[in-house]
Design a protein around this motif. Structure first.
Motif, mmCIF file in Angstrom:
data_model
loop_
_atom_site.group_PDB
_atom_site.id
_atom_site.type_symbol
_atom_site.label_atom_id
_atom_site.label_comp_id
_atom_site.label_asym_id
_atom_site.label_seq_id
_atom_site.Cartn_x
_atom_site.Cartn_y
_atom_site.Cartn_z
ATOM 1 N N LYS A 154 0.824 -1.212 0.000
ATOM 2 C CA LYS A 154 0.000 0.000 0.000
ATOM 3 C C LYS A 154 0.852 1.253 0.000
ATOM 4 O O LYS A 154 0.409 2.319 -0.433
ATOM 5 C CB LYS A 154 -0.936 0.000 1.211
ATOM 6 N N LYS A 155 2.088 1.138 0.500
ATOM 7 C CA LYS A 155 3.005 2.269 0.558
ATOM 8 C C LYS A 155 4.041 2.221 -0.577
ATOM 9 O O LYS A 155 4.899 3.105 -0.670
ATOM 10 C CB LYS A 155 3.740 2.280 1.898
ATOM 11 N N SER A 156 3.955 1.183 -1.400
ATOM 12 C CA SER A 156 4.874 1.057 -2.541
ATOM 13 C C SER A 156 4.259 1.803 -3.713
ATOM 14 O O SER A 156 3.239 1.382 -4.272
ATOM 15 C CB SER A 156 5.095 -0.419 -2.880
ATOM 16 N N VAL A 157 4.850 2.925 -4.053
ATOM 17 C CA VAL A 157 4.259 3.860 -5.009
ATOM 18 C C VAL A 157 4.238 3.275 -6.417
ATOM 19 O O VAL A 157 3.230 3.344 -7.124
ATOM 20 C CB VAL A 157 5.043 5.191 -5.004
ATOM 21 N N ALA A 158 5.351 2.668 -6.830
ATOM 22 C CA ALA A 158 5.463 2.158 -8.193
ATOM 23 C C ALA A 158 6.648 1.212 -8.290
ATOM 24 O O ALA A 158 7.580 1.269 -7.484
ATOM 25 C CB ALA A 158 5.637 3.307 -9.193
ATOM 26 N N ASN A 159 6.597 0.350 -9.281
ATOM 27 C CA ASN A 159 7.720 -0.512 -9.643
ATOM 28 C C ASN A 159 8.215 -0.124 -11.026
ATOM 29 O O ASN A 159 7.428 0.087 -11.952
ATOM 30 C CB ASN A 159 7.295 -1.983 -9.643
ATOM 31 N N ILE A 160 9.540 -0.006 -11.160
ATOM 32 C CA ILE A 160 10.180 0.257 -12.452
ATOM 33 C C ILE A 160 11.105 -0.922 -12.712
ATOM 34 O O ILE A 160 12.100 -1.112 -12.007
ATOM 35 C CB ILE A 160 10.960 1.589 -12.435
ATOM 36 N N ASN A 161 10.755 -1.724 -13.686
ATOM 37 C CA ASN A 161 11.458 -2.988 -13.930
ATOM 38 C C ASN A 161 12.348 -2.880 -15.164
ATOM 39 O O ASN A 161 11.973 -2.266 -16.164
ATOM 40 C CB ASN A 161 10.440 -4.110 -14.127
ATOM 41 N N MET A 162 13.528 -3.497 -15.083
ATOM 42 C CA MET A 162 14.500 -3.458 -16.188
ATOM 43 C C MET A 162 14.920 -4.875 -16.544
ATOM 44 O O MET A 162 15.441 -5.605 -15.700
ATOM 45 C CB MET A 162 15.719 -2.623 -15.780
ATOM 46 N N ASP A 163 14.676 -5.250 -17.781
ATOM 47 C CA ASP A 163 14.978 -6.605 -18.223
ATOM 48 C C ASP A 163 15.345 -6.577 -19.697
ATOM 49 O O ASP A 163 14.596 -6.055 -20.525
ATOM 50 C CB ASP A 163 13.758 -7.506 -18.004
ATOM 51 N N ALA A 164 16.515 -7.124 -20.013
ATOM 52 C CA ALA A 164 16.968 -7.292 -21.399
ATOM 53 C C ALA A 164 16.987 -5.973 -22.167
ATOM 54 O O ALA A 164 16.323 -5.810 -23.187
ATOM 55 C CB ALA A 164 16.102 -8.328 -22.124
ATOM 56 N N LEU A 165 17.765 -5.023 -21.661
ATOM 57 C CA LEU A 165 17.932 -3.740 -22.343
ATOM 58 C C LEU A 165 19.014 -3.891 -23.412
ATOM 59 O O LEU A 165 20.140 -4.291 -23.117
ATOM 60 C CB LEU A 165 18.332 -2.660 -21.344
ATOM 61 N N ALA A 166 18.658 -3.575 -24.634
ATOM 62 C CA ALA A 166 19.621 -3.702 -25.740
ATOM 63 C C ALA A 166 19.133 -2.884 -26.923
ATOM 64 O O ALA A 166 17.974 -2.969 -27.316
ATOM 65 C CB ALA A 166 19.775 -5.157 -26.158
ATOM 66 N N SER A 167 19.993 -2.074 -27.467
ATOM 67 C CA SER A 167 19.692 -1.328 -28.692
ATOM 68 C C SER A 167 21.011 -0.871 -29.295
ATOM 69 O O SER A 167 22.013 -0.765 -28.582
ATOM 70 C CB SER A 167 18.795 -0.119 -28.402
ATOM 71 N N PRO A 168 21.033 -0.602 -30.602
ATOM 72 C CA PRO A 168 22.296 -0.175 -31.224
ATOM 73 C C PRO A 168 22.716 1.229 -30.840
ATOM 74 O O PRO A 168 23.863 1.621 -31.053
ATOM 75 C CB PRO A 168 21.990 -0.273 -32.731
ATOM 76 N N GLY A 169 21.811 1.999 -30.268
ATOM 77 C CA GLY A 169 22.112 3.368 -29.870
ATOM 78 C C GLY A 169 20.864 3.990 -29.278
ATOM 79 O O GLY A 169 19.847 3.317 -29.082
ATOM 80 N N PRO A 170 20.886 5.289 -28.962
ATOM 81 C CA PRO A 170 19.692 5.958 -28.439
ATOM 82 C C PRO A 170 18.506 5.792 -29.384
ATOM 83 O O PRO A 170 18.640 5.920 -30.603
ATOM 84 C CB PRO A 170 20.121 7.424 -28.337
ATOM 85 N N MET A 171 17.365 5.509 -28.795
ATOM 86 C CA MET A 171 16.177 5.207 -29.584
ATOM 87 C C MET A 171 15.196 6.371 -29.580
ATOM 88 O O MET A 171 15.002 7.034 -28.560
ATOM 89 C CB MET A 171 15.499 3.965 -29.017
ATOM 90 N N LYS A 172 14.550 6.591 -30.742
ATOM 91 C CA LYS A 172 13.496 7.595 -30.820
ATOM 92 C C LYS A 172 12.287 7.208 -29.987
ATOM 93 O O LYS A 172 11.595 8.054 -29.435
ATOM 94 C CB LYS A 172 13.041 7.760 -32.275
ATOM 95 N N ASP A 173 12.015 5.897 -29.941
ATOM 96 C CA ASP A 173 10.810 5.431 -29.265
ATOM 97 C C ASP A 173 11.092 5.066 -27.821
ATOM 98 O O ASP A 173 12.226 4.776 -27.439
ATOM 99 C CB ASP A 173 10.248 4.203 -29.978
ATOM 100 N N LEU A 174 10.040 5.052 -27.040
ATOM 101 C CA LEU A 174 10.016 4.340 -25.771
ATOM 102 C C LEU A 174 8.813 3.406 -25.860
ATOM 103 O O LEU A 174 7.668 3.846 -25.851
ATOM 104 C CB LEU A 174 9.862 5.283 -24.575
ATOM 105 N N THR A 175 9.084 2.126 -25.989
ATOM 106 C CA THR A 175 8.016 1.138 -26.108
ATOM 107 C C THR A 175 7.593 0.696 -24.719
ATOM 108 O O THR A 175 8.413 0.224 -23.933
ATOM 109 C CB THR A 175 8.494 -0.076 -26.931
ATOM 110 N N ILE A 176 6.311 0.855 -24.407
ATOM 111 C CA ILE A 176 5.782 0.524 -23.090
ATOM 112 C C ILE A 176 5.036 -0.806 -23.169
ATOM 113 O O ILE A 176 4.002 -0.906 -23.835
ATOM 114 C CB ILE A 176 4.856 1.623 -22.553
ATOM 115 N N THR A 177 5.574 -1.796 -22.517
ATOM 116 C CA THR A 177 4.904 -3.089 -22.438
ATOM 117 C C THR A 177 3.869 -3.010 -21.328
ATOM 118 O O THR A 177 4.193 -2.722 -20.184
ATOM 119 C CB THR A 177 5.918 -4.199 -22.140
ATOM 120 N N GLY A 178 2.603 -3.241 -21.701
ATOM 121 C CA GLY A 178 1.512 -3.040 -20.749
ATOM 122 C C GLY A 178 0.932 -1.641 -20.818
ATOM 123 O O GLY A 178 0.302 -1.177 -19.866
ATOM 124 N N PHE A 179 1.134 -0.969 -21.949
ATOM 125 C CA PHE A 179 0.578 0.371 -22.161
ATOM 126 C C PHE A 179 -0.940 0.326 -21.962
ATOM 127 O O PHE A 179 -1.620 -0.590 -22.402
ATOM 128 C CB PHE A 179 0.905 0.843 -23.577
#
Length: 540
Positions: A388-413
């Motif tokens: 109830k006091k946990s405001v949010a979770n920010i999860n990081m899994d399998a980050l990989a790209s050839p460089g900075p990306m134009k998009d931010l793809t949200i899984t569970g949008f």
């Protein structure tokens, strides 16, 4: 349909953006060199593929603990950096052959080439002995959709043969389940659970690359050797397994099924299970080990709202040492998930370079994600910090790209207001946000944020994965396809100094740092949208 049109319009609107990355002036940067150094260490052969219960685990959790200590981050579980996670490891050795009798001709399937089999039952031996095979469609019981693939049969002693994914996949009907977007009913974990609830002796999932979103090579590597589970009183089938598409076609051709177009049959709402006139036999001998793995938990206390928490998560584990591929048997897991674990440390470093936030920041490196999200599942059942006091979770899994990306793809949008926080941070970097274009692959159910969401904590799982500022869309698509085909859950997922791109990983980590920073200095709690199935858990 109106909701989907609204999302499409929103997506088109936000895609129009500047073509060069821009970073708002800030005081603290997540360091690319920090990320690279940690990936290099965690994905090295010295860490032996970071399998729980092995020397690789000991090295990994001690490494993470020491790195948090170096940063001056506090233990996150009282005076300890560890949360003990009791697990049962079952190393099952199936018989080399699965025999199928009763058809036009006998069928003999070869282990690994044609089938995999395992069990979650904590006993020395299990077997299917002439177990009747019954085609159970997608293996789904979903009252809200008026759907029951198990109805009308006593399943005792029988084995369900089911399709992967759910009926909406490639149906062309957006009103059938969620169309191409996979529901939890499409996940293999659900299918195992439901077959057990129905009292079946066994379940065999038919593998198909597109609806599964991975090839048979991933089935071979992921469902062989030692497998781990939380001890549970939930029912279990004797045997769980997969059969290849070629084997399934052979099976159906030899069966009493009159209409061989089983995919079409299974999509019909009035589908009922069909006995195939076949019987399966296979044995599994188990070596059982009970031990304790560890989640690694660290804390940066807040100031006037220190009893409210922003939780960053990443899984530290991979597949360890396994079946050799091209003379390499160490499954290093550089992308999956040394990348996310490295970012966990790099983001902690960034927070320590600035004044304390109002809310506390928690960093959890969870164990046994590759075994079925077990570390985060244990945390969800035994939370250190009040949900109830946990405001949010920010999860990081399998980050990989050839460089900075134009998009931010949200899984569970579309699930929660975390979308808006992500968009604010993306705007600062000159990026646009999009819903996951591969929603049919069920990524929302395939990483640890899912377990945080299940207990009502709004979760963000997002990264750049569609369009690179420099290389565009097609290059990224080819890179992702190569990773899925040749590296995902394979020894080839390695860190190569000078070749592994880090700038895109840093760009994503910087964005996720900003999201947490904004949340950590507010008083409001992000809300689940009314349409989200996770809202009820938060409302409780």
């Amino acid at each position: 349909m109106k909701k989907q049109l609204l999302i499409s319009v929103l997506t088109l609107a936000i895609i129009s953006c500047k073509s060069e990355p821009k970073e708002k002036a800030i005081d603290v940067q997540v360091q690319e060199t920090t990320i690279g150094n940690h990936i290099a260490a965690l994905a090295s052969d010295d860490f032996l593929g970071r399998m729980p219960f092995t020397e690789g685990e000991t090295k990994t959790v001690n490494y993470l603990k020491e790195e948090f200590i170096k940063l001056g981050v506090q233990p996150g579980n009282g005076t300890s950096f560890f949360q003990e996670v009791p697990l049962v490891e079952i190393t099952g050795t199936p018989s080399e052959k699965m025999t199928i009798s009763g058809g036009k001709t006998p069928i003999v399937l070869d282990y690994l080439d044609d089938f995999v089999a395992l069990t979650q039952r904590i006993v020395p031996n299990v077997a299917l002995n002439d177990s009747e095979l019954v085609f159970a469609g997608y293996g789904i019981v979903a009252p809200e959709y008026g759907w029951n693939d198990y109805e009308g049969i006593d399943w005792k002693g029988k084995t369900a043969v089911v399709l992967i994914n759910d009926p909406g996949f490639r149906s062309g009907d957006n009103q059938l389940f969620k169309g191409d977007a996979m529901t939890y009913y499409g996940r293999w974990t659900y299918k195992y659970e439901e077959a057990a609830r129905q009292g079946a002796a066994g379940i065999l999932i038919i593998h198909e690359t597109e609806p599964a979103s991975y090839g048979w090579n991933v089935v071979q590597s992921s469902w062989s050797g030692a497998k781990m589970n939380l001890e549970s009183s939930a029912p279990q089938t004797d045997v769980q397994g997969w059969i290849s598409m070629e084997s399934a076609q052979q099976l159906f051709e030899n069966s009493s099924l009159e209409d061989k177009n089983y995919n079409t049959l299974a999509r019909q709402k009035n589908f009922k299970p069909i006995a195939l006139g076949l019987k399966a036999s296979v044995q599994i001998t188990n070596t059982i080990k009970k031990d304790v793995s560890k989640n690694v938990v660290a804390l940066i206390p807040g100031t006037d709202q220190k009893d409210e928490y922003i939780i960053y998560s990443a899984h530290w584990d991979h597949l360890g040492v396994g079946r050799p591929v091209k003379n390499d048997s160490i499954y290093n897991g550089a992308v999956d998930n040394a990348s996310g674990t490295a970012c966990l440390l790099a983001i902690a470093e960034a927070y320590k370079k600035m004044p304390p936030t109002k809310r506390s920041i928690v960093f959890i490196a969870v164990t046994a994600e590759e075994q079925g999200l077990l570390g985060s599942a244990f945390y969800a059942e035994n939370p250190i910090y009040d949900p109830k006091k946990s405001v949010a979770n920010i999860n990081m899994d399998a980050l990989a790209s050839p460089g900075p990306m134009k998009d931010l793809t949200i899984t569970g949008f579309g699930h929660s207001e975390m979308d808006a926080y992500a968009k604010t941070a993306a705007d600062q970097q000159g990026r646009y946000i999009i819903p996951d274009p591969d929603a049919e692959k069920g990524y929302f159910f395939r990483s640890d944020h899912f377990n945080f969401a299940k207990i009502g904590i709004p979760a963000l799982y997002a990264s750049g994965s569609h369009e690179d500022f420099e290389y565009g869309v097609d290059y990224v698509k080819k890179m992702k396809e190569d990773y899925q085909k040749n590296k995902y859950h394979q020894p080839a997922d390695e860190y190569i100094p000078g070749e592994t791109a880090l700038s895109g990983i840093q760009f994503d980590a910087q964005l996720l740092f900003h999201v947490g920073l904004q949340l950590a200095n507010e008083t409001k709690f992000p809300k689940w949208y009314d349409s989200s199935e996770f809202k009820a858990a938060r409302d409780k």
